[in-house]
Design a protein around this motif. Structure first.
Motif, PDB file in Angstrom:
ATOM      1  N   TYR A  18    -140.199  14.164 -68.463  1.00 38.18           N
ATOM      2  CA  TYR A  18    -141.055  13.531 -69.201  1.00 38.18           C
ATOM      3  C   TYR A  18    -140.934  14.012 -70.981  1.00 38.18           C
ATOM      4  O   TYR A  18    -141.021  13.417 -71.123  1.00 38.18           O
ATOM      5  CB  TYR A  18    -142.913  13.986 -68.622  1.00 38.18           C
ATOM      6  N   THR A  22    -140.292  11.376 -73.637  1.00 36.00           N
ATOM      7  CA  THR A  22    -141.642  11.208 -74.306  1.00 36.00           C
ATOM      8  C   THR A  22    -140.602  11.317 -75.822  1.00 36.00           C
ATOM      9  O   THR A  22    -141.382  11.453 -76.776  1.00 36.00           O
ATOM     10  CB  THR A  22    -142.965  11.702 -74.319  1.00 36.00           C
ATOM     11  N   SER A  23    -140.158  12.423 -75.877  1.00 34.70           N
ATOM     12  CA  SER A  23    -139.808  13.509 -76.814  1.00 34.70           C
ATOM     13  C   SER A  23    -138.402  13.965 -77.076  1.00 34.70           C
ATOM     14  O   SER A  23    -138.033  15.054 -76.769  1.00 34.70           O
ATOM     15  CB  SER A  23    -140.434  13.889 -77.499  1.00 34.70           C
TER      16      SER A  23
END
Length: 54
Positions: A18, A22-23
């Motif tokens: 995740y 996401t980053s």
């Protein structure tokens, strides 16, 4: 107990994926910091062993 370890491992894997998705820039920074820490620790152990032999 083994079931708990599996669940914890899966949770960590999901969190890492995740975070990467996401980053990616922040994830790359964290990996770089981790490798710098490992490198610094290895260098310190090497310095200690060198001084121990001398």
């Amino acid at each position: 107990m083994v079931q708990t370890k599996k669940i914890a491992l899966y949770a960590v894997i999901v969190f890492v994926l995740y975070t990467i998705i996401t980053s990616p820039a922040r994830a790359a920074d964290l990996v770089q910091i981790g490798f710098e820490g490992i490198s610094s620790a290895a260098r310190s152990v090497g310095d200690f062993m060198t001084e121990l032999v001398n």
